[in-house]
Design a protein around this motif. Structure first.
Motif, PDB file in Angstrom:
ATOM      1  N   UNK A  37       0.717  -1.181   0.040  1.00  0.00           N
ATOM      2  CA  UNK A  37       0.096  -0.024   0.137  1.00  0.00           C
ATOM      3  C   UNK A  37       0.903   1.376  -0.060  1.00  0.00           C
ATOM      4  N   UNK A  38       0.423   2.457  -0.357  1.00  0.00           N
ATOM      5  CA  UNK A  38       0.748   3.546  -0.224  1.00  0.00           C
ATOM      6  C   UNK A  38      -0.115   4.551   0.436  1.00  0.00           C
ATOM      7  N   UNK A  39       0.679   5.547   1.050  1.00  0.00           N
ATOM      8  CA  UNK A  39      -0.205   6.489   1.898  1.00  0.00           C
ATOM      9  C   UNK A  39       0.042   7.998   1.491  1.00  0.00           C
ATOM     10  N   UNK A  40      -1.209   8.864   1.234  1.00  0.00           N
ATOM     11  CA  UNK A  40      -0.964  10.086   0.660  1.00  0.00           C
ATOM     12  C   UNK A  40      -1.458  10.996   1.722  1.00  0.00           C
ATOM     13  N   UNK A  41      -0.873  12.038   1.992  1.00  0.00           N
ATOM     14  CA  UNK A  41      -1.359  13.055   2.692  1.00  0.00           C
ATOM     15  C   UNK A  41      -1.862  14.336   1.989  1.00  0.00           C
ATOM     16  N   UNK A  42      -3.103  14.820   2.356  1.00  0.00           N
ATOM     17  CA  UNK A  42      -3.500  15.892   1.334  1.00  0.00           C
ATOM     18  C   UNK A  42      -3.372  17.176   2.180  1.00  0.00           C
ATOM     19  N   UNK A  43      -3.078  18.256   1.518  1.00  0.00           N
ATOM     20  CA  UNK A  43      -2.713  19.768   2.222  1.00  0.00           C
ATOM     21  C   UNK A  43      -3.789  20.505   1.424  1.00  0.00           C
ATOM     22  N   UNK A  97       3.483  14.379   8.698  1.00  0.00           N
ATOM     23  CA  UNK A  97       2.885  15.236   7.557  1.00  0.00           C
ATOM     24  C   UNK A  97       2.343  16.411   7.915  1.00  0.00           C
ATOM     25  N   UNK A  98       1.863  16.777   9.055  1.00  0.00           N
ATOM     26  CA  UNK A  98       1.416  18.064   9.580  1.00  0.00           C
ATOM     27  C   UNK A  98       2.880  19.081   9.376  1.00  0.00           C
ATOM     28  N   UNK A  99       3.864  18.564   9.877  1.00  0.00           N
ATOM     29  CA  UNK A  99       5.121  19.170   9.675  1.00  0.00           C
ATOM     30  C   UNK A  99       5.663  19.381   8.525  1.00  0.00           C
ATOM     31  N   UNK A 112      -1.240  26.800   2.757  1.00  0.00           N
ATOM     32  CA  UNK A 112      -2.038  25.627   2.609  1.00  0.00           C
ATOM     33  C   UNK A 112      -1.603  25.006   4.002  1.00  0.00           C
ATOM     34  N   UNK A 113      -2.277  24.044   4.530  1.00  0.00           N
ATOM     35  CA  UNK A 113      -2.289  23.027   5.792  1.00  0.00           C
ATOM     36  C   UNK A 113      -2.714  21.755   5.670  1.00  0.00           C
ATOM     37  N   UNK A 114      -2.172  21.106   6.495  1.00  0.00           N
ATOM     38  CA  UNK A 114      -2.339  19.620   6.402  1.00  0.00           C
ATOM     39  C   UNK A 114      -3.815  19.171   6.619  1.00  0.00           C
ATOM     40  N   UNK A 115      -4.532  18.468   6.048  1.00  0.00           N
ATOM     41  CA  UNK A 115      -5.800  17.914   6.065  1.00  0.00           C
ATOM     42  C   UNK A 115      -6.081  16.406   6.672  1.00  0.00           C
ATOM     43  N   UNK A 116      -5.608  15.453   5.689  1.00  0.00           N
ATOM     44  CA  UNK A 116      -5.820  14.154   6.143  1.00  0.00           C
ATOM     45  C   UNK A 116      -4.985  13.188   5.337  1.00  0.00           C
ATOM     46  N   UNK A 117      -4.934  11.869   6.116  1.00  0.00           N
ATOM     47  CA  UNK A 117      -4.109  10.738   5.448  1.00  0.00           C
ATOM     48  C   UNK A 117      -5.207   9.601   4.494  1.00  0.00           C
ATOM     49  N   UNK A 118      -4.786   9.284   3.597  1.00  0.00           N
ATOM     50  CA  UNK A 118      -5.642   8.047   2.800  1.00  0.00           C
ATOM     51  C   UNK A 118      -4.570   6.956   2.354  1.00  0.00           C
ATOM     52  N   UNK A 119      -5.048   5.827   2.579  1.00  0.00           N
ATOM     53  CA  UNK A 119      -4.199   4.603   2.350  1.00  0.00           C
ATOM     54  C   UNK A 119      -4.806   3.932   0.991  1.00  0.00           C
ATOM     55  N   UNK A 120      -3.955   3.551   0.193  1.00  0.00           N
ATOM     56  CA  UNK A 120      -4.462   2.574  -1.032  1.00  0.00           C
ATOM     57  C   UNK A 120      -3.464   1.316  -1.146  1.00  0.00           C
ATOM     58  N   UNK A 121      -4.187   0.200  -1.096  1.00  0.00           N
ATOM     59  CA  UNK A 121      -5.759   0.132  -1.025  1.00  0.00           C
ATOM     60  C   UNK A 121      -6.219   0.326   0.282  1.00  0.00           C
ATOM     61  N   UNK A 122      -7.547   0.742   0.521  1.00  0.00           N
ATOM     62  CA  UNK A 122      -8.555   0.867  -0.525  1.00  0.00           C
ATOM     63  C   UNK A 122      -8.138   1.968  -1.551  1.00  0.00           C
TER      64      UNK A 122
ATOM     65  N   UNK B  84       2.375  26.174  12.094  1.00  0.00           N
ATOM     66  CA  UNK B  84       1.673  27.539  11.327  1.00  0.00           C
ATOM     67  C   UNK B  84       2.463  28.749  11.876  1.00  0.00           C
ATOM     68  N   UNK B  85       3.062  29.669  11.211  1.00  0.00           N
ATOM     69  CA  UNK B  85       3.611  30.938  11.754  1.00  0.00           C
ATOM     70  C   UNK B  85       3.623  32.276  10.470  1.00  0.00           C
ATOM     71  N   UNK B  86       2.465  32.227   9.876  1.00  0.00           N
ATOM     72  CA  UNK B  86       2.482  33.268   8.902  1.00  0.00           C
ATOM     73  C   UNK B  86       2.335  34.574  10.015  1.00  0.00           C
ATOM     74  N   UNK B  87       2.810  35.637   9.303  1.00  0.00           N
ATOM     75  CA  UNK B  87       2.862  37.095   9.918  1.00  0.00           C
ATOM     76  C   UNK B  87       1.677  37.300  10.488  1.00  0.00           C
ATOM     77  N   UNK B  88       0.531  37.096   9.702  1.00  0.00           N
ATOM     78  CA  UNK B  88      -0.852  37.355  10.199  1.00  0.00           C
ATOM     79  C   UNK B  88      -1.034  36.582  11.335  1.00  0.00           C
TER      80      UNK B  88
END
Lengths: 158, 120
Positions: A37-43, A97-99, A112-122, B84-88
Motif C-alpha cells: 500500500x501507499x499513503x497520501x497526505x492531503x494539504x 505530515x503536519x510538519x 496551505x495546511x495539512x488535512x488528512x491521510x488516505x491509504x491505498x488500497x482501498x 503555522x507561523x505566518x505574519x498574520x
C-alpha cells in the motif's frame, strides 16, 4: 499552487526530518513509488481545495511514524510485514505530515495546511487520483532514517 | 512551575515534554490537554503558570483558547508551539496576548532560548 512554487532543497528536507525525528535522516533523489500500500497526505488551502499532496510507501510510513516517538524498530518492521500501520504509528505519521507542510508553504504561494491521510488500497478517493495524475509539479525522493530504514516519498504541488 | 501542554497530537505532546526536559526544564511539572475546550477546564482547575498550545485543534483552536482565557481575565503566560507561523497569525497571537511562537520542528536550544526569559 502557484507557478512560483519550488520544492525545497534535499538538504532542507533532511534537516527538517532530522530535527523532528531526532535522528540522522539522509535524503537523495529517488524514483516514483510503485509498491502497495501507499499513503497520501492531503494539504488544503483556505477554501478547502487540495493544494498539495505528500505520498509515502509503507516502509517509510512505518519507519517515520515509529521514529517520531521512538517506537522500536521491530514494531515498525512488523507493520511493514503485516501491510498495515498500527493506530499509534498512523497517528504519529499524521504529525509528520503536519510538519511537512513547511515543504510547501514557501515564498509567496497560497498558504496551505495539512488535512488528512488516505491509504491505498482501498483506492484513493477519485479526486485524489485525478490530482496524482495531473499534478503540476512533483519531486520523488529517497529518505533513509538512521536506526530504522529507508523508503520513498513523493511531493506533489497541484 | 506548572506547564500545560495543549495539542491534539499525543506524539507532539510527548515531543514537547521531551524537549522541555532536554532544554533543562525537566524539573517543572507538566500537564496536558487535547484541545482548547479541554484546556479551558484544565487552566481553571490546575492554575498552570505557562501554557504551550498548538494552533489548529478540533473543538477549540489555540487562538480561540487564548482569546477565551483573556476574556475570562486569566493572564497566564501563553505561547504557541505550531507549524503555522505566518505574519498574520503572529500578529493575531500577539494582539490576543501570546508571548511567543515556537515553530515545529523545534530543538532544545530554540525552546531554551524562548522559554528561559519566562521560566527562568
Amino acid at each position: 499552487m502557484s507557478a512560483l512554487f519550488s520544492f525545497p532543497a534535499l538538504d532542507d528536507v533532511s534537516d527538517t526530518l532530522s530535527l523532528l525525528l531526532n535522528k540522522q535522516v539522509s535524503v537523495t533523489q529517488g524514483s516514483p513509488i510503485t509498491t502497495s500500500p501507499t499513503i497520501v497526505g492531503t494539504y488544503i488551502d483556505q477554501q478547502g481545495n487540495v493544494g498539495a499532496l505528500g505520498l509515502v510507501d509503507l516502509p517509510l510510513a512505518s519507519y517515520t511514524g515509529a521514529a517520531l516517538t521512538m517506537i522500536p524498530t521491530d514494531t515498525a518492521a512488523s507493520n511493514i510485514r503485516s501491510g498495515k500501520l498500527s493506530d499509534e504509528i498512523r497517528e504519529n505519521l499524521q504529525e509528520v505530515f503536519n510538519i511537512m507542510v513547511a515543504f510547501f508553504n514557501q515564498g509567496n504561494v497560497p498558504h496551505i495546511r495539512y488535512h488528512q491521510l488516505h491509504t491505498s488500497p482501498p483506492e484513493f478517493p477519485g479526486d485524489i487520483n485525478a490530482l496524482l495524475n495531473a499534478a503540476g509539479q512533483r519531486a520523488d525522493i529517497e529518505v533513509d532514517i538512521q536506526g530504522y530504514g529507508a523508503g520513498k516519498m513523493s511531493l506533489y504541488a497541484v | 512551575m506548572k506547564i500545560l501542554i495543549v495539542d491534539d497530537s499525543k506524539a507532539m505532546r510527548l515531543l514537547v515534554k521531551r524537549t522541555l526536559r532536554l532544554a533543562g526544564f525537566g524539573d517543572h511539572d507538566t500537564i496536558e490537554a487535547t484541545n482548547g475546550s479541554e484546556a479551558i477546564g484544565v487552566v481553571q482547575s490546575e492554575q498552570p503558570d505557562l501554557v504551550l498550545s498548538d494552533w489548529n485543534m478540533p473543538e477549540m483552536t489555540g487562538i480561540q483558547l487564548l482569546q477565551s482565557l483573556r476574556e475570562q481575565g486569566t493572564d497566564v503566560n501563553f505561547g504557541f508551539v505550531t507549524t503555522e507561523a505566518s505574519e498574520e497569525m503572529r500578529a493575531m497571537a500577539s494582539e490576543a496576548g501570546a508571548r511567543f511562537f515556537i515553530t515545529k520542528p523545534f530543538t532544545p536550544e530554540s525552546m531554551e532560548k524562548t522559554l528561559t526569559p519566562i521560566i527562568g
